[in-house]
Design an enzyme around this catalytic site. Structure first.
Site, PDB file in Angstrom:
ATOM      1  N   GLY A   1      14.078  -3.955  26.590  1.00  0.00           N
ATOM      2  CA  GLY A   1      14.951  -4.147  25.434  1.00  0.00           C
ATOM      3  C   GLY A   1      16.352  -3.593  25.603  1.00  0.00           C
ATOM      4  O   GLY A   1      17.006  -3.248  24.619  1.00  0.00           O
TER       5      GLY A   1
ATOM      6  N   ARG B   1      -1.269 -21.725  23.870  1.00  0.00           N
ATOM      7  CA  ARG B   1       0.180 -21.564  23.713  1.00  0.00           C
ATOM      8  C   ARG B   1       0.597 -22.089  22.342  1.00  0.00           C
ATOM      9  O   ARG B   1       1.401 -21.477  21.644  1.00  0.00           O
ATOM     10  CB  ARG B   1       0.894 -22.297  24.846  1.00  0.00           C
ATOM     11  CG  ARG B   1       2.352 -21.951  25.022  1.00  0.00           C
ATOM     12  CD  ARG B   1       2.919 -22.563  26.299  1.00  0.00           C
ATOM     13  NE  ARG B   1       2.356 -21.965  27.507  1.00  0.00           N
ATOM     14  CZ  ARG B   1       2.748 -20.778  27.989  1.00  0.00           C
ATOM     15  NH1 ARG B   1       3.668 -20.072  27.337  1.00  0.00           N
ATOM     16  NH2 ARG B   1       2.219 -20.291  29.081  1.00  0.00           N
TER      17      ARG B   1
ATOM     18  N   ARG C   1       8.240 -15.660  27.854  1.00  0.00           N
ATOM     19  CA  ARG C   1       7.228 -16.653  27.498  1.00  0.00           C
ATOM     20  C   ARG C   1       7.844 -18.041  27.589  1.00  0.00           C
ATOM     21  O   ARG C   1       8.999 -18.243  27.213  1.00  0.00           O
ATOM     22  CB  ARG C   1       6.763 -16.434  26.060  1.00  0.00           C
ATOM     23  CG  ARG C   1       5.959 -15.172  25.840  1.00  0.00           C
ATOM     24  CD  ARG C   1       4.517 -15.313  26.147  1.00  0.00           C
ATOM     25  NE  ARG C   1       3.875 -16.386  25.368  1.00  0.00           N
ATOM     26  CZ  ARG C   1       2.653 -16.856  25.654  1.00  0.00           C
ATOM     27  NH1 ARG C   1       2.004 -16.405  26.691  1.00  0.00           N
ATOM     28  NH2 ARG C   1       2.097 -17.792  24.910  1.00  0.00           N
ATOM     29  N   ILE C   2       7.055 -18.994  28.059  1.00  0.00           N
ATOM     30  CA  ILE C   2       7.490 -20.395  28.017  1.00  0.00           C
ATOM     31  C   ILE C   2       7.225 -20.897  26.591  1.00  0.00           C
ATOM     32  O   ILE C   2       6.121 -20.716  26.071  1.00  0.00           O
ATOM     33  CB  ILE C   2       6.681 -21.251  29.009  1.00  0.00           C
ATOM     34  CG1 ILE C   2       6.794 -20.695  30.437  1.00  0.00           C
ATOM     35  CG2 ILE C   2       7.139 -22.705  28.955  1.00  0.00           C
ATOM     36  CD1 ILE C   2       8.126 -20.876  31.091  1.00  0.00           C
TER      37      ILE C   2
ATOM     38  N   HIS D   1      20.117 -15.314  30.431  1.00  0.00           N
ATOM     39  CA  HIS D   1      19.423 -15.583  31.690  1.00  0.00           C
ATOM     40  C   HIS D   1      20.210 -14.963  32.844  1.00  0.00           C
ATOM     41  O   HIS D   1      21.440 -15.102  32.897  1.00  0.00           O
ATOM     42  CB  HIS D   1      19.280 -17.102  31.895  1.00  0.00           C
ATOM     43  CG  HIS D   1      18.580 -17.479  33.151  1.00  0.00           C
ATOM     44  ND1 HIS D   1      17.203 -17.405  33.295  1.00  0.00           N
ATOM     45  CD2 HIS D   1      19.051 -17.909  34.341  1.00  0.00           C
ATOM     46  CE1 HIS D   1      16.880 -17.790  34.528  1.00  0.00           C
ATOM     47  NE2 HIS D   1      17.983 -18.094  35.171  1.00  0.00           N
TER      48      HIS D   1
ATOM     49  N   GLU E   1      14.210 -27.857  27.913  1.00  0.00           N
ATOM     50  CA  GLU E   1      14.258 -27.665  29.368  1.00  0.00           C
ATOM     51  C   GLU E   1      14.420 -26.176  29.668  1.00  0.00           C
ATOM     52  O   GLU E   1      15.383 -25.547  29.209  1.00  0.00           O
ATOM     53  CB  GLU E   1      15.440 -28.443  29.980  1.00  0.00           C
ATOM     54  CG  GLU E   1      15.500 -28.332  31.503  1.00  0.00           C
ATOM     55  CD  GLU E   1      16.824 -28.810  32.093  1.00  0.00           C
ATOM     56  OE1 GLU E   1      17.665 -29.323  31.332  1.00  0.00           O
ATOM     57  OE2 GLU E   1      17.011 -28.634  33.323  1.00  0.00           O
TER      58      GLU E   1
ATOM     59  N   ASP F   1      15.607 -22.845  30.635  1.00  0.00           N
ATOM     60  CA  ASP F   1      16.915 -22.355  31.127  1.00  0.00           C
ATOM     61  C   ASP F   1      17.885 -23.502  31.363  1.00  0.00           C
ATOM     62  O   ASP F   1      18.792 -23.405  32.198  1.00  0.00           O
ATOM     63  CB  ASP F   1      16.720 -21.570  32.432  1.00  0.00           C
ATOM     64  CG  ASP F   1      15.768 -20.392  32.246  1.00  0.00           C
ATOM     65  OD1 ASP F   1      15.014 -20.098  33.186  1.00  0.00           O
ATOM     66  OD2 ASP F   1      15.764 -19.799  31.143  1.00  0.00           O
TER      67      ASP F   1
END
Ligand code: GRF
Length: 203
Positions: free
Chosen positions: A11, A64, A90-91, A108, A142, A144
């Site tokens: 964090g 998920r 997480r995706i 990112h 999509e 990133d």
């Protein structure tokens, strides 16, 4: 404006957002921090800042879709204007992304579109790139891949390794994420299906 921040770990990016808010440089209030890891240090940072800290362990859900459904409920309870992924590992399902499309930002650790996905520093070093950095982008389906809002770049030194690169990049993440969130909360950033604009100009 109300901000919900999603984390999975230390964090330090969350801490940068908390500090920006305390210096009136965020343009809104972090109303909740949610982590998929119950032991994330970032939850302690939130509690220490008097922010609602919620652990929502993904291992307690059998799919998920089920997890993202629970996550949507917790997020919506806080009625956010913006959702910030700050090291949220997480995706996300398409349903989740669509729910918050246009008001969800991610940080990112690469100069997107280069090095989408994981292990960005090791991959950049392996390729011998001279420039590396970090990006804030709108989250789309999509991974990133959403329109980039703000980047910081740095020169890779010959003696850089994964750890030194990570440190340098993270220092810059802590600068650009609060700025990008403030721009969004000021209404300067817009996302449409065709891309993103800042002050009406295509990014
Ligand atoms: C950040 O460096 C971010 O680029 C990556 O995960 C890291 C999270 O670090 N996605 P922290 O939890 O914000 O310290």
């Amino acid at each position: 404006p109300r901000v919900v921040v999603l984390i999975s770990g230390s964090g330090s990016n969350l801490q940068a957002l908390i500090e920006a808010q305390s210096h009136d440089r965020l343009g809104g209030e972090i109303v909740a921090v949610i982590s998929n890891e119950a032991d994330a240090y970032g939850l302690k940072r939130a509690r220490d800042a008097g922010i609602d800290a919620v652990a929502l362990p993904h291992r307690e859900y059998d799919s998920r879709e089920a997890y993202d459904g629970a996550l949507i409920k917790v997020i919506e309870r806080h009625e956010p204007d913006a959702i910030v992924l700050a090291g949220f590992m997480r995706i996300l399902t398409p349903r989740f992304v669509q729910r918050f499309l246009g008001r969800m930002l991610n940080i990112h650790p690469s100069l997107l579109p280069a090095y989408q996905g994981l292990n960005t520093h090791a991959r950049a070093l392996a390729d011998g790139v001279k420039q590396h950095g970090c990006s804030v982008h709108f989250v789309t389906e999509e991974l990133d891949g959403g329109p980039v809002v703000l980047q910081a770049e740095l020169n890779v030194a010959t003696d850089d390794n994964v750890e030194s690169l990570k440190q340098k990049v993270q220092a810059r993440e802590h600068l650009i994420l609060p700025i990008a969130v403030q721009w969004f909360l000021q209404g300067r950033l817009q996302y449409s299906g065709e891309g993103a604009t800042m002050d009406g100009h295509p990014l």
